[in-house]
Scaffold this motif. Structure first.
Motif, PDB file in Angstrom:
ATOM      1  N   LYS A  82      51.823  39.323  42.409  1.00  0.00           N
ATOM      2  CA  LYS A  82      52.569  40.622  42.429  1.00  0.00           C
ATOM      3  C   LYS A  82      51.686  41.788  42.209  1.00  0.00           C
ATOM      4  N   LEU A  83      51.479  42.853  42.949  1.00  0.00           N
ATOM      5  CA  LEU A  83      50.604  43.970  42.784  1.00  0.00           C
ATOM      6  C   LEU A  83      51.507  45.137  42.258  1.00  0.00           C
ATOM      7  N   ASP A  84      51.060  45.788  41.029  1.00  0.00           N
ATOM      8  CA  ASP A  84      51.920  47.057  40.526  1.00  0.00           C
ATOM      9  C   ASP A  84      50.760  47.953  40.440  1.00  0.00           C
ATOM     10  N   GLU A  85      51.410  49.444  40.351  1.00  0.00           N
ATOM     11  CA  GLU A  85      50.443  50.460  40.051  1.00  0.00           C
ATOM     12  C   GLU A  85      50.027  50.377  38.766  1.00  0.00           C
TER      13      GLU A  85
ATOM     14  N   LEU B 185      36.456  32.391  41.926  1.00  0.00           N
ATOM     15  CA  LEU B 185      37.835  32.745  41.673  1.00  0.00           C
ATOM     16  C   LEU B 185      37.804  34.511  41.725  1.00  0.00           C
ATOM     17  N   VAL B 186      36.825  35.100  41.135  1.00  0.00           N
ATOM     18  CA  VAL B 186      36.618  36.501  41.325  1.00  0.00           C
ATOM     19  C   VAL B 186      36.550  37.210  42.826  1.00  0.00           C
ATOM     20  N   LYS B 187      35.773  36.508  43.408  1.00  0.00           N
ATOM     21  CA  LYS B 187      36.044  36.939  44.985  1.00  0.00           C
ATOM     22  C   LYS B 187      37.428  36.706  45.891  1.00  0.00           C
ATOM     23  N   ARG B 188      38.072  35.662  45.107  1.00  0.00           N
ATOM     24  CA  ARG B 188      39.250  35.291  45.692  1.00  0.00           C
ATOM     25  C   ARG B 188      40.148  36.279  45.406  1.00  0.00           C
ATOM     26  N   ILE B 189      40.211  36.922  43.960  1.00  0.00           N
ATOM     27  CA  ILE B 189      41.109  37.723  43.239  1.00  0.00           C
ATOM     28  C   ILE B 189      40.818  39.062  43.947  1.00  0.00           C
ATOM     29  N   VAL B 190      39.670  39.516  43.865  1.00  0.00           N
ATOM     30  CA  VAL B 190      39.295  40.700  44.656  1.00  0.00           C
ATOM     31  C   VAL B 190      39.575  41.093  45.926  1.00  0.00           C
ATOM     32  N   GLU B 191      39.027  40.118  47.010  1.00  0.00           N
ATOM     33  CA  GLU B 191      39.105  40.450  48.308  1.00  0.00           C
ATOM     34  C   GLU B 191      40.492  39.749  48.899  1.00  0.00           C
ATOM     35  N   GLU B 192      40.991  38.691  48.532  1.00  0.00           N
ATOM     36  CA  GLU B 192      42.200  38.132  49.285  1.00  0.00           C
ATOM     37  C   GLU B 192      43.477  38.647  48.445  1.00  0.00           C
ATOM     38  N   TYR B 193      43.514  38.695  47.119  1.00  0.00           N
ATOM     39  CA  TYR B 193      44.840  39.283  46.687  1.00  0.00           C
ATOM     40  C   TYR B 193      44.857  40.717  46.336  1.00  0.00           C
ATOM     41  N   HIS B 194      43.711  41.499  46.153  1.00  0.00           N
ATOM     42  CA  HIS B 194      43.715  42.907  45.838  1.00  0.00           C
ATOM     43  C   HIS B 194      43.099  43.598  47.212  1.00  0.00           C
ATOM     44  N   LYS B 195      42.583  42.977  48.323  1.00  0.00           N
ATOM     45  CA  LYS B 195      42.006  43.378  49.725  1.00  0.00           C
ATOM     46  C   LYS B 195      40.830  44.408  49.271  1.00  0.00           C
TER      47      LYS B 195
END
Length: 382
Positions: A235-238, A349-359
């Motif tokens: 889940k993403l929050d501001e 994992l960093v790449k996945r977090i940044v690009e897949e989860y946070h676009k």
């Protein structure tokens, strides 16, 4: 993962079998092409002999269209007959092109490159020269091996992509399962630590100690939360990107060696970004720890936040040994590491977090012997 020599042997056998099958198909196609070409040559020689016999009756008179009657049975092989007087007869060539001298001359050159011309002689006297090209069927057959190879390559690419995707999916499930199990295993001693810390508060000890223990327990809870999120959409929050980055920075600075010089600089005071607090902190932690490892525990780590239009760039710089330019992209692949210990999963994992989860985007902005700058780009929530 345990290496299985049987799997390697099976792959080699399949590869060799595929190579043998393709080679046999190409060899058979080539043999058929040459045989078909020889048969066409024999037909042309028969037609040339028939033309010679027809001209034997009267060499001085115009033979007219009768010689061409012999060729009318052939409806596929293009031919140009050049008589000794220079007159030209054609067959299987468009009528509108037959009267074009330049076109005929170009055809003759092309036919000579495809097949040796047949000289038509009678009793030692040259009567005509027959030029002929490959039939439409022969031309198609000539390109058949190329088409076959393309089909095989396409089929192979589809199979490779399927197995690669399937393998990646299995690996993702494996890592997700391991991560969730790790989170579950950490949970039990973590609950115990919380109880022991509460007990310590009742003792006559320095309150600063229990506060620091609480910080570490909180950190463990965050780590547990991180692992529990692997394999599922977080889940993403501001959040304020400046404050989130500074919080991660302060935590790492406090618990790192005094030989590491930390600097933090932001060109803005506040900027809202859609983030997952736990995973973003994990990203900063991974990048900083990689920088510390690259510096062998001594040097400078700098974090800078720079707005860039609708995006914000987070730069993590170190004074380590640098990354070769050829490795700028491969360092984000699972298993790639320069460390003697470690599985090479951090940057993956960093790449996945940044690009897949946070676009967002992550890349090596620059690297040399003086150090490396990693850049994270995230869309501002404005």
């Amino acid at each position: 993962m345990k290496f299985n020599p049987k799997n390697k042997t099976s792959n080699v056998v399949l590869l060799i079998s595929a190579f043998v099958i393709v080679s046999l198909i190409l060899w058979n196609t080539n043999s058929f092409f040459r045989k078909f070409k020889e048969e066409e040559r024999q037909k042309m020689e028969i037609w040339a002999t028939a033309h010679s016999e027809l001209l034997q009756a009267s060499l001085d008179d115009d033979p007219g269209d009768l010689p061409l009657k012999v060729f009318q049975n052939n409806t596929s092989t293009p031919m140009i007959l050049v008589n000794k007087d220079g007159s030209v007869k054609t067959n299987n060539i468009p009528k509108e092109k037959a009267a074009d001298t330049n076109y005929i001359n170009n055809r003759i050159i092309k036919f000579k490159s495809e097949n040796t011309p047949i000289e038509i002689d009678q009793q030692g006297e040259h009567l005509a020269t027959l030029y002929y090209g490959n039939s439409e069927v022969l031309n198609k057959l000539k390109y058949y091996p190329i088409a076959l190879l393309l089909i095989i390559l396409l089929f192979g690419a589809v199979i490779f992509f399927f197995f690669k995707t399937n393998k990646a999916s299995e690996q993702n499930k494996l890592w997700a399962g391991m991560a969730k199990e790790t989170a579950h295993q950490i949970g039990t001693p973590l609950s115990s630590l919380l109880g022991w810390n509460e007990l310590l508060k009742t003792e006559n000890i320095n309150p600063e100690i229990t506060r620091e223990i609480e910080k570490d327990i909180s950190r463990l809870e965050m780590i547990t939360d991180r692992f529990s999120k692997i394999g599922s959409l977080p889940k993403l929050d501001e959040h304020d990107i400046v404050q989130e980055t500074k919080d991660a920075y302060d935590y790492l600075k406090l618990r790192s060696s005094k030989l590491i010089h930390f600097t933090f600089d932001s060109k803005i005071d506040h900027l809202p970004v859609m983030l997952n607090h736990s995973l973003y902190n994990w990203t900063i932690e991974n990048l900083v720890k990689n920088g510390i490892d690259a510096m062998k525990g001594r040097g400078s780590i700098g974090i800078e936040i720079v707005p860039d239009g609708n995006y914000v760039n987070i730069l993590v710089a170190d004074t380590g040994h640098g990354i070769p330019k050829s490795d700028y992209k491969t360092i984000f692949n699972p298993g790639v590491t320069s460390k003697k210990r470690g599985w090479g999963l951090g940057l993956s994992l960093v790449k996945r977090i940044v690009e897949e989860y946070h676009k967002g985007k992550i890349k090596v902005l620059s690297s040399s012997k003086e150090g490396t700058i990693m850049q994270i780009s995230l869309k501002a929530n404005t």
